[in-house]
Design an enzyme around this catalytic site. Structure first.
Site, mmCIF file in Angstrom:
data_model
loop_
_atom_site.group_PDB
_atom_site.id
_atom_site.type_symbol
_atom_site.label_atom_id
_atom_site.label_comp_id
_atom_site.label_asym_id
_atom_site.label_seq_id
_atom_site.Cartn_x
_atom_site.Cartn_y
_atom_site.Cartn_z
ATOM 1 N N HIS A 232 0.871 -1.185 0.000
ATOM 2 C CA HIS A 232 0.000 0.000 0.000
ATOM 3 C C HIS A 232 0.906 1.232 0.000
ATOM 4 C CE1 HIS A 232 -2.813 2.949 1.819
ATOM 5 N NE2 HIS A 232 -3.777 2.160 1.411
ATOM 6 N N GLN B 290 -4.727 -5.326 6.635
ATOM 7 C CA GLN B 290 -5.762 -6.198 6.042
ATOM 8 C C GLN B 290 -5.744 -7.598 6.641
ATOM 9 O OE1 GLN B 290 -8.100 -5.211 4.024
ATOM 10 N NE2 GLN B 290 -7.307 -3.227 3.389
ATOM 11 N N LYS C 292 -10.621 -0.972 10.341
ATOM 12 C CA LYS C 292 -10.822 -2.194 9.537
ATOM 13 C C LYS C 292 -11.099 -3.386 10.449
ATOM 14 C CE LYS C 292 -7.420 -0.562 6.156
ATOM 15 N NZ LYS C 292 -8.177 0.096 5.099
ATOM 16 N N ASP D 277 2.936 -4.880 7.880
ATOM 17 C CA ASP D 277 1.735 -4.050 7.754
ATOM 18 C C ASP D 277 0.534 -4.988 7.828
ATOM 19 O OD1 ASP D 277 -0.512 -2.768 6.852
ATOM 20 O OD2 ASP D 277 0.398 -1.950 5.029
ATOM 21 N N CYS E 207 -4.789 2.530 -3.640
ATOM 22 C CA CYS E 207 -3.526 3.032 -3.064
ATOM 23 C C CYS E 207 -2.399 2.023 -3.258
ATOM 24 C CB CYS E 207 -3.672 3.402 -1.589
ATOM 25 S SG CYS E 207 -4.855 4.702 -1.305
HETATM 26 N N1 7TS Z 1 -1.854 -0.893 4.497
HETATM 27 C C1 7TS Z 1 -2.784 -1.626 3.881
HETATM 28 C C2 7TS Z 1 -2.462 -3.015 3.437
HETATM 29 C C3 7TS Z 1 -4.058 -1.096 3.677
HETATM 30 O O1 7TS Z 1 -4.979 -1.834 3.070
HETATM 31 C C4 7TS Z 1 -4.343 0.226 4.118
HETATM 32 C C5 7TS Z 1 -5.665 0.867 3.854
HETATM 33 C C6 7TS Z 1 -3.343 0.927 4.773
HETATM 34 C C7 7TS Z 1 -2.103 0.344 4.939
HETATM 35 C C8 7TS Z 1 -3.558 2.288 5.324
HETATM 36 O O2 7TS Z 1 -4.450 2.230 6.390
HETATM 37 P P1 7TS Z 1 -4.996 3.559 7.078
HETATM 38 O O3 7TS Z 1 -6.081 3.091 7.974
HETATM 39 O O4 7TS Z 1 -3.864 4.177 7.787
HETATM 40 O O5 7TS Z 1 -5.504 4.428 5.957
HETATM 41 N N2 7TS Z 1 -6.355 0.330 2.760
HETATM 42 C C9 7TS Z 1 -7.480 0.802 2.209
HETATM 43 C C10 7TS Z 1 -8.117 0.143 1.170
HETATM 44 O O6 7TS Z 1 -7.744 -0.910 0.667
HETATM 45 N N3 7TS Z 1 -9.212 0.847 0.812
HETATM 46 O O7 7TS Z 1 -9.279 1.940 1.582
HETATM 47 C C11 7TS Z 1 -8.215 1.935 2.455
#
Ligand code: 7TS
Length: 424
Positions: free
Chosen positions: A140, A220, A243, A217, A381
């Site tokens: 990401h 997910q 999430k 990370d 992203c």
């Molecule tokens: N890493 C992964 C694998 C992610 O899927 C996301 C967010 C992030 C980091 C960043 O997370 P945040 O909560 O700090 O924004 N992914 C997604 C997505 O797949 N659709 O919207 C956000």
């Protein structure tokens, strides 16, 4: 009755759904029970954010109605209550991840902030020209850009492990790229655009042979798999509460105590100090050294309620149920002409990315929305993943514990409609 011609084994409910008492689970999530554009909502955008159980919403309301106060500073009753609740959640998070100590649990805004914290507090004072940071092609942006910034700041170089057509990491390339100049490995546990579950334990063991720390990370992963940071032996693990059925604006950085103890603070301010004078400032104990300023107290309390919600549920049963749904959906989409699945790794979790020949993913999403079905369309992203496949975007359905076969059947019926509209 369901008129979807692709529906398999009508009325069959697999053991995994029964094990979870899915009907009861769904009833816990108020947002699932609404109509969108005249249809019952089918929520398949859990990769972006999950819905919240009523207990999480109630916990936040209860905090604001009764206990609202700042933490760690007042000696009055409300502040004591807020502090107890806030610190109680740290223990729950420690249990959830099986961390060795609450000193290893830092509350942050989310995965993005956790990774930036590690880049700036761990990497910036340590890395210099010639050092290498090893990431993968499926990261990401939040596990790419903080390292690029760090490279600009320190002269370090970013190295990238490629993946194959199925979306599986090239492990030979990983072992070749991991070398004497590698100072850190940062890798996604479950890819948000491919669904690939990476063999993180194996990657960590190889890095540790060279004394290289590893950041995972877990954005997910945490809602879909049991994560045990001690079993993985990862050095850093990051996730976002939103999430994981908790509110937005709260997340967790897990880091081994010895690393945190040796790291500079990320931000300066209140609560992260033990003593301040104009000549010298001493920092607070772990983990407070990394929690400057008034934290997201309500967010932490919401996160605690989300973990309480998950506690009696078996993460293995949740994963098995979602894997079964993913398999059910994959089998049907594969049978449809003109559909290309993006991400067909042998080990996958909860994510189904696809393209329909001749239809832009945004149009797929718009037509599905007209049927009450929420999916995500875009680059997720992960622009380098899109570049790998020569695409600008994919459509993505992503599952959570409350999804069921009816949701998949609705998705497949919706895709049939998209194809009809574009092929007529
Ligand atoms: N890493 C992964 C694998 C992610 O899927 C996301 C967010 C992030 C980091 C960043 O997370 P945040 O909560 O700090 O924004 N992914 C997604 C997505 O797949 N659709 O919207 C956000």
């Amino acid at each position: 009755m369901n008129s979807n011609p692709h529906m398999l084994e009508q009325n069959f409910r697999p053991d995994t759904e029964q094990a979870l008492d899915l009907q009861a689970l769904r009833a816990d999530f108020p947002a699932l029970h609404q109509e969108v554009r005249g249809h019952p909502l089918v929520y398949l955008d859990n990769g972006a954010t999950s819905q919240k159980p009523r207990s999480v919403i109630d916990a936040i309301r209860h905090y604001y109605e009764r206990d609202n106060s700042n933490v760690h500073r007042g000696v009055h009753t409300l502040s004591e209550r807020a502090t107890l609740a806030y610190e109680g959640v740290r223990k729950k998070v420690r249990n959830f991840f099986n961390a060795a100590s609450i000193r290893e649990i830092v509350f942050v805004r989310g995965t993005t902030e956790a990774i930036n914290l590690v880049a700036q507090s761990y990497g910036r004072p340590r890395f210099s020209t010639g050092d290498e940071i090893l990431i993968t092609e499926m990261e990401h942006h939040s596990n790419i850009v903080p390292w690029q910034l760090l490279c600009q700041q320190t002269g370090a170089t970013l190295k990238v492990v490629p993946f194959n057509e199925a979306g599986e990491l090239d492990l030979d390339a990983y072992h070749e790229l991991l070398g004497p100049r590698t100072r850190l490995v940062a890798v996604v546990h479950v890819s948000n655009s491919l669904g690939t579950v990476n063999p993180v334990a194996e990657l960590i063991a190889a890095a540790h042979q060279l004394d290289v720390p590893v950041l995972v990370d877990g954005a997910q992963a945490v809602a879909h798999r049991k994560v045990d940071v001690q079993a993985l032996d990862c050095d850093f693990y990051t996730c976002s509460g939103h999430k994981l059925f908790a509110p937005t604006g709260i997340g967790v950085l897990y880091a081994k105590e010895a690393l945190l103890a040796d790291m500079e603070p990320y931000q300066g301010g209140g609560d992260m100090i033990s003593r301040v004078s104009f000549e010298e400032t001493r920092y607070n104990d772990l983990p407070y050294k990394f929690e400057a300023g008034t934290p997201n107290i309500a967010g932490v309390i919401g996160l605690g309620a989300a973990l309480d919600y998950l506690e009696p549920l078996d993460m293995t049963a949740i994963g098995a149920h979602e894997d079964e749904l993913l398999h059910y959906a994959t089998t049907q989409l594969q049978a449809l002409p003109g559909i290309r699945l993006i991400g067909t790794a042998a080990a996958k979790a909860s994510i189904l990315s696809f393209c329909i020949e001749g239809v832009h993913p945004h149009d797929i999403s718009t037509i599905l929305d007209g049927e009450g079905i929420a999916i995500r369309a875009g680059h997720h992203c992960t622009m380098p993943v899109m570049t790998h496949y020569g695409l600008s975007a994919t459509a993505r359905a992503s599952f959570a514990l409350y999804n069921n076969r009816d949701d998949v059947d609705a998705l497949v019926a919706g895709i049939d409609k998209v194809k009809e509209i574009f092929q007529s």
